[in-house]
Design a protein around this motif. Structure first.
Motif, PDB file in Angstrom:
ATOM      1  N   GLY A   1      14.285  77.537 -70.738  1.00  0.00           N
ATOM      2  CA  GLY A   1      14.750  78.376 -72.047  1.00  0.00           C
ATOM      3  C   GLY A   1      14.597  79.505 -72.703  1.00  0.00           C
ATOM      4  N   GLU A   2      14.573  80.463 -71.284  1.00  0.00           N
ATOM      5  CA  GLU A   2      14.846  81.158 -71.476  1.00  0.00           C
ATOM      6  C   GLU A   2      16.017  81.183 -71.208  1.00  0.00           C
ATOM      7  OE1 GLU A   2      10.193  83.414 -71.137  1.00  0.00           O
ATOM      8  OE2 GLU A   2      11.678  82.407 -68.920  1.00  0.00           O
ATOM      9  N   THR A   3      16.841  82.384 -71.580  1.00  0.00           N
ATOM     10  CA  THR A   3      18.323  83.193 -71.305  1.00  0.00           C
ATOM     11  C   THR A   3      18.175  84.092 -70.059  1.00  0.00           C
ATOM     12  OG1 THR A   3      18.427  82.671 -73.514  1.00  0.00           O
ATOM     13  CG2 THR A   3      20.028  84.052 -71.806  1.00  0.00           C
ATOM     14  N   VAL A   4      19.492  83.796 -69.510  1.00  0.00           N
ATOM     15  CA  VAL A   4      19.932  85.137 -68.453  1.00  0.00           C
ATOM     16  C   VAL A   4      21.178  85.079 -68.690  1.00  0.00           C
ATOM     17  CG1 VAL A   4      18.024  84.068 -66.729  1.00  0.00           C
ATOM     18  CG2 VAL A   4      20.716  83.325 -66.570  1.00  0.00           C
ATOM     19  N   LEU A   5      21.389  86.381 -68.010  1.00  0.00           N
ATOM     20  CA  LEU A   5      23.342  86.693 -67.801  1.00  0.00           C
ATOM     21  C   LEU A   5      23.221  86.841 -66.741  1.00  0.00           C
ATOM     22  CD1 LEU A   5      25.505  88.124 -69.979  1.00  0.00           C
ATOM     23  CD2 LEU A   5      24.111  90.820 -69.120  1.00  0.00           C
ATOM     24  N   ALA A   6      24.328  86.284 -66.637  1.00  0.00           N
ATOM     25  CA  ALA A   6      25.113  86.427 -65.509  1.00  0.00           C
ATOM     26  C   ALA A   6      26.532  87.088 -64.769  1.00  0.00           C
ATOM     27  CB  ALA A   6      25.327  84.555 -64.732  1.00  0.00           C
ATOM     28  N   PRO A   7      26.691  88.181 -64.791  1.00  0.00           N
ATOM     29  CA  PRO A   7      28.430  88.500 -64.824  1.00  0.00           C
ATOM     30  C   PRO A   7      28.586  88.032 -63.385  1.00  0.00           C
ATOM     31  CG  PRO A   7      26.779  90.503 -64.176  1.00  0.00           C
ATOM     32  CD  PRO A   7      25.908  89.169 -64.466  1.00  0.00           C
ATOM     33  N   ALA A   8      29.708  87.625 -63.774  1.00  0.00           N
ATOM     34  CA  ALA A   8      30.422  86.730 -62.318  1.00  0.00           C
ATOM     35  C   ALA A   8      31.551  87.023 -61.871  1.00  0.00           C
ATOM     36  CB  ALA A   8      31.094  85.038 -62.535  1.00  0.00           C
ATOM     37  N   SER A   9      32.019  87.682 -60.731  1.00  0.00           N
ATOM     38  CA  SER A   9      33.251  88.078 -59.938  1.00  0.00           C
ATOM     39  C   SER A   9      33.187  87.624 -58.300  1.00  0.00           C
ATOM     40  CB  SER A   9      32.650  90.063 -59.224  1.00  0.00           C
ATOM     41  OG  SER A   9      31.428  89.944 -58.873  1.00  0.00           O
TER      42      SER A   9
ATOM     43  N   ARG B   1      19.904  91.450 -79.472  1.00  0.00           N
ATOM     44  CA  ARG B   1      18.122  93.101 -79.696  1.00  0.00           C
ATOM     45  C   ARG B   1      17.507  91.715 -79.844  1.00  0.00           C
ATOM     46  NH1 ARG B   1      22.651  92.956 -84.111  1.00  0.00           N
ATOM     47  NH2 ARG B   1      24.130  93.969 -83.879  1.00  0.00           N
ATOM     48  N   ASN B   2      17.455  90.696 -79.805  1.00  0.00           N
ATOM     49  CA  ASN B   2      15.377  89.946 -79.463  1.00  0.00           C
ATOM     50  C   ASN B   2      15.094  90.344 -78.258  1.00  0.00           C
ATOM     51  OD1 ASN B   2      15.220  90.437 -82.085  1.00  0.00           O
ATOM     52  ND2 ASN B   2      16.365  88.369 -82.219  1.00  0.00           N
ATOM     53  N   HIS B   3      15.911  90.419 -77.333  1.00  0.00           N
ATOM     54  CA  HIS B   3      15.455  90.289 -75.535  1.00  0.00           C
ATOM     55  C   HIS B   3      15.741  89.315 -75.582  1.00  0.00           C
ATOM     56  CE1 HIS B   3      14.638  95.048 -75.757  1.00  0.00           C
ATOM     57  NE2 HIS B   3      15.672  94.591 -75.674  1.00  0.00           N
ATOM     58  N   GLN B   4      16.403  88.435 -75.854  1.00  0.00           N
ATOM     59  CA  GLN B   4      16.759  86.790 -75.476  1.00  0.00           C
ATOM     60  C   GLN B   4      16.631  86.552 -73.794  1.00  0.00           C
ATOM     61  OE1 GLN B   4      14.867  84.499 -77.243  1.00  0.00           O
ATOM     62  NE2 GLN B   4      14.714  85.589 -78.438  1.00  0.00           N
ATOM     63  N   ILE B   5      17.605  87.689 -73.280  1.00  0.00           N
ATOM     64  CA  ILE B   5      17.768  87.878 -72.125  1.00  0.00           C
ATOM     65  C   ILE B   5      16.684  87.922 -70.855  1.00  0.00           C
ATOM     66  CG2 ILE B   5      19.817  88.795 -69.816  1.00  0.00           C
ATOM     67  CD1 ILE B   5      21.699  89.291 -72.563  1.00  0.00           C
ATOM     68  N   LYS B   6      16.473  87.067 -70.376  1.00  0.00           N
ATOM     69  CA  LYS B   6      15.320  87.878 -69.476  1.00  0.00           C
ATOM     70  C   LYS B   6      15.319  88.771 -67.658  1.00  0.00           C
ATOM     71  CE  LYS B   6      12.167  86.577 -72.433  1.00  0.00           C
ATOM     72  NZ  LYS B   6      12.348  87.803 -73.933  1.00  0.00           N
ATOM     73  N   ALA B   7      16.867  88.147 -67.356  1.00  0.00           N
ATOM     74  CA  ALA B   7      17.375  88.571 -66.709  1.00  0.00           C
ATOM     75  C   ALA B   7      18.748  88.854 -65.770  1.00  0.00           C
ATOM     76  CB  ALA B   7      17.023  87.473 -65.155  1.00  0.00           C
ATOM     77  N   VAL B   8      19.680  90.334 -65.694  1.00  0.00           N
ATOM     78  CA  VAL B   8      20.466  89.980 -65.217  1.00  0.00           C
ATOM     79  C   VAL B   8      20.630  89.527 -63.738  1.00  0.00           C
ATOM     80  CG1 VAL B   8      22.799  91.179 -64.959  1.00  0.00           C
ATOM     81  CG2 VAL B   8      20.816  91.687 -66.659  1.00  0.00           C
ATOM     82  N   LEU B   9      21.480  88.418 -63.388  1.00  0.00           N
ATOM     83  CA  LEU B   9      22.394  87.723 -62.134  1.00  0.00           C
ATOM     84  C   LEU B   9      22.739  88.082 -61.549  1.00  0.00           C
ATOM     85  CD1 LEU B   9      21.492  83.949 -62.697  1.00  0.00           C
ATOM     86  CD2 LEU B   9      19.776  85.873 -62.109  1.00  0.00           C
ATOM     87  N   ALA B  10      22.853  89.459 -60.845  1.00  0.00           N
ATOM     88  CA  ALA B  10      23.431  90.367 -60.363  1.00  0.00           C
ATOM     89  C   ALA B  10      24.275  89.848 -58.796  1.00  0.00           C
ATOM     90  CB  ALA B  10      23.410  91.654 -60.297  1.00  0.00           C
TER      91      ALA B  10
END
Lengths: 396, 396, 396, 396
Positions: A85-93, A135-144
């Protein structure tokens, strides 16, 4: 003497972006009887091994070793800090961010993916937008992904750290260094990375089969809030075991540990700064050749900007295709295996050169000499003097 | 010549219950450059490899190969068929059922554990009671350890199958054959086992690092109902991949696959029936010696009934302790390493003999000869003629 | 389970009197690319290698290393000090003195051979008679086999030296230590030996392929008088080379040198006195078992007197034959290969145990356990308690 | 990034003219326990091994295998057919004819040597003069070095045969194929060669340590007239043994035989005609590069005429020296070891490339790329396009 003479019988050279060429010392170290797993040399070597492994990642924090491949360490790392249920941000290249993102979905995470194509590094403005919107910091991790093996793009991890800091976003910075560790400069602590995943079969020069998750106190704090962590993926006992078997949640990967020990000895005997400098110089030679060939119009480097190219892998594109034929020629006629294109639109128009780990000047000249030969055989237009351009870099 | 002469310099013999002694052919097969993972020999060998692996487990169904140890395959198997909140039944006759049960809890399962101690096989009446009490079929699987490596008990899997059938209980029958596969007779399909987990470093004679989950259609049907399966543990693409990398969810365990291939060649050249018969005969010789020593009153076999003893491992108990000294003598004075006791009350009063996989008559006589020597050195009372009793069995 | 179960699949044990069991460290050291033979590690290691080789023979004098087997070193040694037409005295206590004598005839020497049979050591009175009869000192050398591998007799080299000294006979004392070096006590300088020949595949634990000739100043003085010495056998440049290639009269035995280096490391890490003591204790255990079996009347040791038995090899005789069947059983049923009889009258009534080099307590118990098993299978009468007698020696 | 970055860490490439690069299959075949030398696989493999060895030399006659290096086979061959006092004719086109001639003198032969320098092939007129002058046929053999490893000259053996035939001179034609066997075309029977000597560490791709003497009936007839032949060198029992140990006059070179078997398998799987064609094409590529560099005036090939150049080794000369610096650069900076000059006037102005045995297109491009790099680093003048010229040959 006719064209049917095969010139392949001899030592083969696997120049794909992983698994890389294994040093003799590593293979020899693995050619041994199984050791006792309750007492003796194997148990005694662990403290130094984990310390020296951390030195490669430039961290003073923790490492968990997994019997798993790189995909396994993706799941391992996520399993310790991301709850369903938690969110991650994934910037893809490149393709591998997609792979990691799918792994996250597999454990129940929500994934917010930003696609930057297969030839471009991250656009920090777009990442900033996404973080600001959270704004609510739902993103718990950035997958870099530091270096994407498919595109050969090298992303700017320190800049991502600065962005998170500037925006005061608390997400964990998780870096995939599978293709870059031991090749491209990477400083986990210095760059403010919270979790780093890596595997053994590229810059760490050990046959595929084990992977690593490095993590710091911030990541550890997040783990402490998890409702449940799978026993196998739990990094806690692995990083700080009471008993030997807890390092690996069961039987140790005995032979791989001896191989890894030999590989770490090679790395630290050379010195990590020198290892990075070697990869940089070798990559520069490869670029010099490829840029010269590119003058012919038929081949070009996937990543235009040298600043965003990995020093471990180089993706190339052929305007008119024929990548399959080119690779077939080098493999079957010369004994040189090049990497297929991965994650690109047109399979036949892409291929990749691996130059990671146990790689030196003569190997790079073999790889480039093989390409020149194959392009000659296939009559692919190319600029003149490519090999001499590479030699000039190596000679500098 | 005094007592300080060391007699250990020579070929060492690791006689612990896993990892077992690796055949030269296996180690040689692993001493090779990394192969291409996109084309060629490695890819081509997979269909035969999985087929021959299934032949060892006597199944015509599916196998998923994991880069993981035995504990990993416990989690892998559970992850495919047990959703958080579901119940498993775990009849324990040694430490490893507890380990598997903890793994189940780690993925959110409820565990109903029945403990039969460390020297007894299952009591089917108690298991029947538990199954009968489960009127709503909350129990989704029975975790059945075939051979518990710690106690050396061998449980009766076919009888468990009959019990489930008699009670018309739909729970999956999941068998842990980590210690028994390739040693003790095991017939997955014939015995009606739905899921079998195993690892490579015991009867399969390959350095620790890969594990296996075999599963049939019934198990597959249960998986189809799962709300979510972790990508790494998902057995579906591994057992029926479209692309090579799906066999392993990422990079293949290249060297282990070549090692496993060599091990399977040894097994099938000998024939699985003959492999089982060899282990049985060797175990019988070991029992003959131990039972003779037992006449001295100081040592006895952990499992009283021959019918419930594994042919792959033998746990022994010393009335007066001194197991640590005995093992130290064989290791440091003779070059023979015996296994520690595991999961027993008193560490010093137990030890174990491993006789799994690559083991023959001369090795068994070395193991027993080493024990006789150590007991003589430590002045442990023992019956006379133990080695001759073993020789008589081998000579039969 | 019937008698047709084969128990041989497992680690095989080659217990013949050479080649012996090779340590893993030696085989690993040989698994490497060819080195440069003009510069680098191979060249640099030679001074220490020859020094450590001399330490095994307990000499401060010279050594020449030959790419040759033991027979080659026989010819090499003779070629440096015996001119065509000169005489050598050869006291024989087994087949190998005959072999060396034939080699001497092959280079044109006259041989005076005294035969002491295949079960007895030298009779010094008869040797004294021969030396006294040689008033003009036509005898230029005495060919003294220290341990005869065929009979397992160990001759008294220091006593032979004293005899020569007492008789003031100037003949060179040449010792064949092919079977004894690194096993039985041998002190070249202390015992007054002038020339020692040895090979690598027994106590020196290196795959067959190189041999050694050690020589002192007296031998060197004799060489200086030779009309001509073959280039390949000439020990002068080998022992004192100006250029690396002269060590070996051409290309070096590259891989063997790395193997030998590893073997010498093992020997000196253990200590040569301890190496001798280990062989003595292990041999004593073997004798204890064999003497016990001998009580049954069907088997006895070839050499009656313990003082004349080698610690490296044991020749056995069977009153009723069946040696071939016994060896076939241990090899095909147990994985244990014993040595054939050599130079005896009746092939089927003799066999030999090798216990040289890389041999420890568990191996000796395997060897003896295998014999007990085979005698049981063949119903050969034998005394009871043989294995326990051996264990008691090892436990002492 | 400065000039102090070392680029050598990686797989090293030993490109000297022997020992050559060993195939993995050969090293693996040698990584094994010692075999029984009285029974089993080792004994059984000999007939096929000697047959397949003869196939490489294109002879249906005999071969004797020696535990010895190439120099040893020189002495072995001579010892079977040249008695003390007999004369041999030695036409020299490099250092190694001198070596063989010295070996002949060492066994008491008279040597008539004709020196053709270090850059020229034989002048048949001068050889004819010598043979015509030998009216009484005192010359018993002509020592013909096929390829001289020092000069890289390849001599015309069939023409020498025709000359002997034309002059009806009965001398044996003895060929040294140490550097050429398995590289340059050589047909012993077809070309009328009576005795051929060779060793294992070049075209036969096996670690140094064994050598071969092939001989036909004419040579055998000459041997039959010898007053005495050394036992170790006697080729008769080796080529036609009654017992296994006679193949090697004592203990067999166990591990080398398994290595050689693997090498012969590689050769015959490829096909000897294709092996020769591969070496020819690779040599042609090397020449193309060197001839292009030569346009710069600083470097030239030692042998002007392509028809007289070996396909296995290439000797190069530098007008202004600096060969030592060039080799140091390739070795320490690139991981590529080139061969020193041998037998030339000025050590620093010569060096050699080995391209024998296990060598393919990518290796040749590595070798040439390394040279280009070193010449760039040392600022040695050179023609442009050398690597492209080589690539064009390989691509053809």
């Amino acid at each position: 003497m006719t064209q049917t003479v095969s010139l392949s019988q001899g030592r083969t050279y696997l120049a794909i972006p992983g698994p890389s060429v294994m040093p003799d010392a590593v293979l020899q170290a693995m050619h041994r009887p199984s050791p006792n797993i309750y007492d003796g040399a194997l148990i005694d070597m662990m403290p130094d091994l984990t310390r020296d492994l951390c030195r490669v990642a430039c961290t003073n924090h923790n490492v968990a070793i997994y019997i798993a491949n790189g995909h396994g360490t993706w799941e391992a790392a996520l399993s310790n800090v991301i709850a369903p249920g938690e969110t991650v941000l994934a910037p893809a290249s490149g393709r591998f961010t997609y792979g990691w993102a799918e792994m996250a979905e597999g454990i129940g995470a929500k994934v917010q993916l930003i696609d930057f194509g297969t030839s471009s590094t991250w656009d920090f403005d777009r990442i900033a937008d996404a973080l600001r919107a959270d704004r609510n910091h739902q993103i718990k991790a950035v997958l870099a992904v530091h270096v994407d093996t498919s595109s050969s793009i090298r992303n700017d991890i320190p800049a991502l750290r600065r962005l998170l800091d500037d925006l005061q976003h608390p997400a964990l910075l998780m870096a995939d260094c599978i293709a870059s560790l031991g090749c491209d400069r990477f400083e986990m602590d210095g760059w403010g990375v919270d979790v780093t995943v890596a595997a053994c079969q590229k810059g760490l020069m050990t046959p595929a089969g084990i992977g690593f998750v490095f993590f710091n106190e911030k990541a550890q704090a997040k783990r402490a809030t998890m409702p449940r962590v799978s026993q196998y993926w739990d990094w806690q006992p692995r990083a700080d075991p009471d008993l030997f078997y807890q390092y690996f949640n069961g039987t140790a990967p005995t032979h791989h540990l001896f191989g890894l020990r030999a590989a770490l000895d090679l790395i630290h005997a050379e010195g990590i700064e020198q290892v990075w400098a070697r990869h940089e110089r070798l990559a520069t030679a490869i670029w010099a050749a490829c840029e010269t060939w590119a003058e012919g119009g038929a081949l070009h480097l996937n990543v235009a900007d040298r600043a965003h190219r990995s020093h471990a892998v180089t993706a190339l594109r052929l305007t008119e295709g024929r990548g399959t034929a080119l690779r077939a020629f080098t493999e079957h006629q010369l004994g040189l295996t090049l990497g297929i294109g991965l994650g690109m639109e047109d399979y036949d128009s892409c291929f990749r050169l691996g130059h990671m780990g146990h790689v030196n000047g003569q190997m790079v000249m073999a790889m480039l000499g093989g390409m020149e030969t194959a392009m000659a055989a296939l009559d692919i237009p190319r600029g003149k003097g490519a090999l001499e351009a590479a030699a000039a870099v190596l000679a500098a």
